[in-house]
Structure formats: structure tokens, C-alpha cells
Design a protein around this motif. Sequence first.
Motif, PDB file in Angstrom:
ATOM      1  N   LEU A 101       0.824  -1.206   0.000  1.00  0.00           N
ATOM      2  CA  LEU A 101       0.000   0.000   0.000  1.00  0.00           C
ATOM      3  C   LEU A 101       0.863   1.262   0.000  1.00  0.00           C
ATOM      4  CD1 LEU A 101      -2.822  -0.999   2.524  1.00  0.00           C
ATOM      5  CD2 LEU A 101      -2.815  -1.194   0.036  1.00  0.00           C
ATOM      6  N   HIS A 161      -8.013  -4.203   9.729  1.00  0.00           N
ATOM      7  CA  HIS A 161      -6.587  -4.513   9.725  1.00  0.00           C
ATOM      8  C   HIS A 161      -6.270  -5.412  10.925  1.00  0.00           C
ATOM      9  CE1 HIS A 161      -2.184  -3.700  10.025  1.00  0.00           C
ATOM     10  NE2 HIS A 161      -2.306  -3.738   8.725  1.00  0.00           N
ATOM     11  N   THR A 220      -7.642  -3.210   3.682  1.00  0.00           N
ATOM     12  CA  THR A 220      -6.350  -3.588   3.115  1.00  0.00           C
ATOM     13  C   THR A 220      -6.476  -4.298   1.775  1.00  0.00           C
ATOM     14  OG1 THR A 220      -5.510  -3.820   5.362  1.00  0.00           O
ATOM     15  CG2 THR A 220      -4.207  -4.803   3.610  1.00  0.00           C
ATOM     16  N   GLY A 240     -10.153  -2.429  -0.336  1.00  0.00           N
ATOM     17  CA  GLY A 240     -10.201  -0.973  -0.378  1.00  0.00           C
ATOM     18  C   GLY A 240     -11.569  -0.423  -0.036  1.00  0.00           C
ATOM     19  N   TRP A 275      -4.960   3.771   5.268  1.00  0.00           N
ATOM     20  CA  TRP A 275      -4.852   3.646   3.812  1.00  0.00           C
ATOM     21  C   TRP A 275      -5.687   4.712   3.110  1.00  0.00           C
ATOM     22  CZ3 TRP A 275      -2.694   3.383  -0.391  1.00  0.00           C
ATOM     23  CH2 TRP A 275      -3.145   2.761  -1.565  1.00  0.00           C
ATOM     24  N   LYS A 333       1.547   6.237   2.648  1.00  0.00           N
ATOM     25  CA  LYS A 333       0.922   5.323   1.692  1.00  0.00           C
ATOM     26  C   LYS A 333       0.538   6.065   0.415  1.00  0.00           C
ATOM     27  CE  LYS A 333      -0.200   1.831   5.066  1.00  0.00           C
ATOM     28  NZ  LYS A 333      -1.185   1.167   5.942  1.00  0.00           N
ATOM     29  N   ASN A 382      -7.565   0.008  -5.030  1.00  0.00           N
ATOM     30  CA  ASN A 382      -7.268  -1.426  -4.979  1.00  0.00           C
ATOM     31  C   ASN A 382      -8.060  -2.079  -6.103  1.00  0.00           C
ATOM     32  OD1 ASN A 382      -7.098  -0.160  -2.371  1.00  0.00           O
ATOM     33  ND2 ASN A 382      -6.849  -2.160  -1.432  1.00  0.00           N
TER      34      ASN A 382
END
Length: 502
Positions: free
Chosen positions: A93, A191, A248, A251, A276, A305, A411
Motif C-alpha cells: 500500500l 486490519h 487492506t 479498499g 490507507w 501510503k 485497490n
Amino acid sequence: MADSKPLLSLDGDPMAAEALLQDVFGIVVDEVVRKGTSASEKVCEWKEPEELKQLLDLELRGEGESQQQILERCRAVIHYSVKTCHPRFFNQLFSGLDPHALAGRIITESLNTSQYTYEIAPVFVLMEEEVLRKLRALVGWSSGDGVFCPGGSISNMYAVNLARYQRYPDCKQRGLRALPPLALFTSKECHYSIKKGAAFLGLGTDSVRMVKADERGKMIPEDLERQISLAEAEGAVPFLVSATSGTTVLGAFDPLEAIADVCQRHGLWLHVDAAWGGSVLLSQTHRHLLNGIQRADSVAWNPHKLLSAGLQCSALLLRDTSNLLKRCHGSQASYLFQQDKFYDVALDTGDKVVQCGRRVDCLKLWLMWKAQGGQGLERRVDQAFALARYLVEELKKREGFELVMEPEFVNVCFWFVPPSLRGKKGSPDYSERLAKLQREARLPQVAPVLKERMVRKGSMMIGYQPHGSCGNFFRMVVANPALTRADMDFLLNELERLGQDL
């Protein structure tokens, strides 16, 4: 002893030290900044562990080495390391290299100071305060607090600790015996640091209640409500909800307004893990994905990131104005935080954190922001979204690629369908065969096979993973600000080349 033969070092020889550093900086510019960002070079020079140990000669010996040997070692370290600034590094990321942020990192490392007191870090104490103020304003807060942490995982852990302390301040002195059974809530797409933090803080992983997510990976507020009632019925005390803005893998952005409503009804601390997705707040076009974030009590945000500020740059932002950070973590060490200093001791921020020494993480972001401006950083975010959309549209045009779902962030999750399975999507065992390809009496999975091939070739790096009932798929991360449409085309072409015999 003072007159004995000097050691093979540069101690007391500033000219030699300067010459060494000039040479090292030259190697860095050549090998990292120039070659490491060139699409014509490899992303990595893969070696097996035993071979790499021999190539690097890792053994530490009694005798020192010549300056030329040291320079060769510096070049070798870079040569055999993964170039995360490379335009074909899609694995994490974080990626890319912002030159202004790198300049900030070089200055920070050279000054080698700690962020804990104004006495030894006057510039950076004031700078951190201003950068955090700007980040809080983007969240939607006109006041508050915050600190840069060594990674988003620690930011999340701090949030849990602060929420616990706010409700049960006695726990700082009395420990776990001051607490009833506690419950915190997060989605199954969260996460992994949430569970790690619960374990580290002595709450135990059983205290983390996993809330269901919908088919797009978003927390379901109705199930959150149900889980809170269930925890209360079991005798636990709910105290925190951790929502995610930018999961993660997929997204996904949790529905913050609805989650905040639940937290408000039950009097729970709302933490938003936006490590993120937080940088989307810079974009007027896309910031709606975080609608409701201003209602949070704490936010984790990693500019290293999507903004490419460089590792590490992780902020924990608080709406609190009661000095909760210092009250929760402070120990008032008299040798460091003397109260009779000749300046305003409120500027000694070191007692806000669990660490003592704390590296300076604000300069790289500050310098990059000064150079790019908020508008430049907004363009960077919008460009990532535009390239992700381009990749999706190109992927749809090609035989052999299948989206896991339409992305709402950068993502892009997809399967590569090998030639031997194309045209067979209607068959009963298609999904199983897509995940596991029969080859040479073995069952290697498609994504791991392609990953090995690309890494050994050094052409690119993309992460893969299973998810729920889905077999391994690729998670393409569009984050490097240097990316172009040509890099998206290369990705698809390279996967076709690498998988043409499967």
C-alpha cells in the motif's frame, strides 16, 4: 593509549567522512533515485536466502574494511533490495519516491534528533504541531490533539488504549484488575493490528467482536448494533468501535455516518482506521467516501501510503482537547520533562507517547506539502483514482482477466484466468479450477505461480491473497505518483506473457 595506532574509522577526520558521504549519496542517487525509478530496470534482483547471504558477506568481524569495500557493500545492499520506488512495484500500500519527501528524510536522519522535547527539537516540535493541525482540519476538526506514531498499527493501538483510559482512568495505575470484561467492535475486514493491539494491551483477542461486512467489504451497522447488544447480554462492557476507511484488500470504506449514529446511541468511542484511505480527504472529488469521519473520536492516517511521503509517516489524530494523550501515557520523568525550564514546557510533547526516543516523521510530509501544495497532493490522489479506473476498463476488454468486484478505491482486485480455463466459466467446477490449476500432476495455484515468475524475472511485483470463499486473486495497488497508463498496460501484458503456458 591515546597515542596508539588509530582504528580503521573516520573518527576525527571530517574530510574523509565528508568524502565517504559524498560517495554514498552518489551511489544512492545512481542506484535508487535514477535506476530504482526506471521502468527499464528490474524491480528486484531475486536471490535465494543462502545465496544472498554469501553475496552480501553478512558476517561481522574484528577488523574493519577499506572505504572502497564499504562503498561496494552499499551498492550491493541497494542492488539486491526491492525497489519500492519502481513504477512496476504494486505489491504494498506504499510505493513511489517523492524527491522532496526524500530530502526531508535525509535531513531528519542527518540531524539525528528525538521529537520528545522542544529543547532538542525546536523546529520539529512546532512543525509537527502545524502538520497535525492541517490533517485535523481535513478531517473536519477545528481543534484537537495528535502525534506521529511508528506505523498505523501503533496508531490503532493507541486509540484503543486512549478509549479504555478515558472510560476507566484507574487502569493506568491498577492495571487490568481495575477493569470489567471489555468489548471492542470492528469489521471482519479490519486490519489485523486491531486484534494484535487487543492482545498487547491485555484485553485479549476474545474482546474483539467481529462485525459482519457486506459483499463489498463494508461494515454492516445493523450487525454492529446486534453485536453490541449481544456483548452486553454476555456481561461485557462495550467501549470502542473501530471503523475502516480503506480496507487492506478490497479498499472498502465503512459507512461512517451510520456507525457514528450507533456509537452515539451507546456512548462508544469511534476510531477510524484511515491509514490507507485517509489521503482521500485531500480530494474534493472523492472525499465523500469518508463522509462522517468528523464524528470520530480518533483517526489513524498514513501519508506514507497514498501520498508517497516515505516510511514512516503515520499520524494519530484526536478530537480531544483535554490533553488525554499525556494523561494516559505520561510518566513525568524528572530528568527529561523538568517543569522549571526557561520555555513553555507544554512544548515538550514526549510524554504523549509510550516511547521515549521518537524519530521525526513530520518533516518529509511538511516539505513535500510545501513543494506540492494541497492542490498538487489533490491531483496526486485524483490521478491514482483515474489510473485505477483506466486499468479496470482495460482489464474488461481482455480475455483472461476477471474482476473480483468493481473497485471504489485504488485497490483493483482481479483473477488472471489461464488459457486452459478460458471459455469454461459456466462449468460447475470453474471457480475451484480457477483457484487451483492442474499441472504436472500437482495443483499449484495460478496467482502464486505467476508471482514467483514475475519476482524471479524482476519485471514487477503484485500482491495476491484469498478472501472469504474466493481463491487467490491479485490485488493491484495504484499508488505510485509516477505511474502512467503505459504501466497499467504493461501489467496486463506481462501477466499474459507469464501465464501463457498455464
